[in-house]
Design a protein around this motif. Structure first.
Motif, PDB file in Angstrom:
ATOM      1  N   LEU A  95       0.819  -1.203   0.000  1.00 54.73           N
ATOM      2  CA  LEU A  95       0.000   0.000   0.000  1.00 54.73           C
ATOM      3  C   LEU A  95       0.857   1.260   0.000  1.00 54.73           C
ATOM      4  O   LEU A  95       0.550   2.234  -0.695  1.00 54.73           O
ATOM      5  N   ALA A  96       1.942   1.243   0.762  1.00 57.76           N
ATOM      6  CA  ALA A  96       2.844   2.390   0.804  1.00 57.76           C
ATOM      7  C   ALA A  96       3.507   2.629  -0.551  1.00 57.76           C
ATOM      8  O   ALA A  96       3.660   3.770  -1.000  1.00 57.76           O
ATOM      9  N   ALA A  97       3.871   1.543  -1.238  1.00 57.63           N
ATOM     10  CA  ALA A  97       4.504   1.669  -2.551  1.00 57.63           C
ATOM     11  C   ALA A  97       3.529   2.235  -3.573  1.00 57.63           C
ATOM     12  O   ALA A  97       3.929   2.986  -4.479  1.00 57.63           O
ATOM     13  N   ARG A  98       2.250   1.890  -3.447  1.00 60.20           N
ATOM     14  CA  ARG A  98       1.243   2.411  -4.375  1.00 60.20           C
ATOM     15  C   ARG A  98       1.069   3.923  -4.193  1.00 60.20           C
ATOM     16  O   ARG A  98       0.773   4.632  -5.155  1.00 60.20           O
ATOM     17  N   ARG A  99       1.245   4.414  -2.988  1.00 57.40           N
ATOM     18  CA  ARG A  99       1.101   5.849  -2.736  1.00 57.40           C
ATOM     19  C   ARG A  99       2.304   6.634  -3.221  1.00 57.40           C
ATOM     20  O   ARG A  99       2.212   7.826  -3.503  1.00 57.40           O
TER      21      ARG A  99
END
Length: 245
Positions: free
Chosen positions: A240-244
């Protein structure tokens, strides 16, 4: 140089497998319904499929559809036999032999076709990819109240890690059914949904709803999990952090 055909080579997994194989120096052909020069619908087969498979050493079968996978596998196996392909690598799902879910039954049937094909083969089963959960939660979060199946755990895995393993298997000899790959931890659906809501800034009430039927019971019992093979490294929060970013 090894020539490898990746079916579904423009998809979530197939695209990454293709990148890994090319980086390792293999000649890679990408087969999908719209990717030239090997734009083929496996459910239809035909001369285009034979052309795509001609001269190929290994096939990595990542293509999948909601309907037609068994027919697609029959066409692919037939073409592979005619072309003398030495190795067919297939991506499957943990629990296809335990959870009576329709799509899982199809994946198990394809596994059986491959095992009985007469070709050299390798099958890898993994748990669900992170992006599958995100797609599901995105749909469920459209309502003011997010309804989840009560008591169902999950063990999501980073697709890039699966791609690395698939590329490794494709470069090797046929190995049959290899050890499963599971994500780093078993989590409740509730905790995964709340992580998604937090990461996307959505505010939703989360309600866990008991369901009925054997499929739900098997999911609730963890038939789709492999805690003893929790070999994945990337967590759902990492994804999720990488998607942001």
């Amino acid at each position: 140089m090894t020539t490898i055909l990746v079916t579904g080579g423009t998809g979530t997994l197939g695209r990454l497998v293709t990148e890994r194989l090319r980086a390792d120096g293999h000649e890679v052909r990408v087969l999908s319904r719209h990717a030239q020069p090997y734009a083929v619908d496996l459910r239809e087969g035909g001369a285009g499929l034979d052309a795509a498979v001609a001269g190929v050493d290994t096939i990595v079968h990542c293509a999948t559809t909601p309907r037609g996978d068994e027919q697609a596998a029959r066409h692919l196996i037939g073409a592979a036999r005619r072309a003398g392909v030495g190795h067919l690598v297939y991506i499957s799902i943990v629990g296809v032999d335990r959870v009576p879910f329709g799509y899982y039954k199809t994946k198990l049937a394809v596994e059986k076709q491959i095992e009985e094909s007469g070709l050299g083969w390798t099958v890898l089963r993994t748990t669900q990819f992170h992006d599958l959960l995100v797609r599901l939660f995105r749909i469920l979060a459209k309502a003011p109240v997010m309804l989840l199946p009560a008591g169902v755990p999950d063990q999501p895995i980073e697709v890039a890690e699966v791609a690395d393993r698939m590329a490794e298997l494709a470069a090797g000899a046929p190995a049959g059914r290899v050890a499963d790959m599971g994500g780093p931890e078993v989590r409740s659906f509730d905790s995964l949904a709340r992580a998604y809501l937090k990461a996307t800034g959505r505010k939703r009430a989360v309600v866990n709803v008991p369901l009925a039927g054997r499929t739900y019971r098997e999911f609730r019992a963890g038939g789709h999990l492999t805690p003893e093979r929790a070999v994945g490294k990337g967590s759902f929060e990492d994804y999720l952090a990488a998607r942001r970013g």
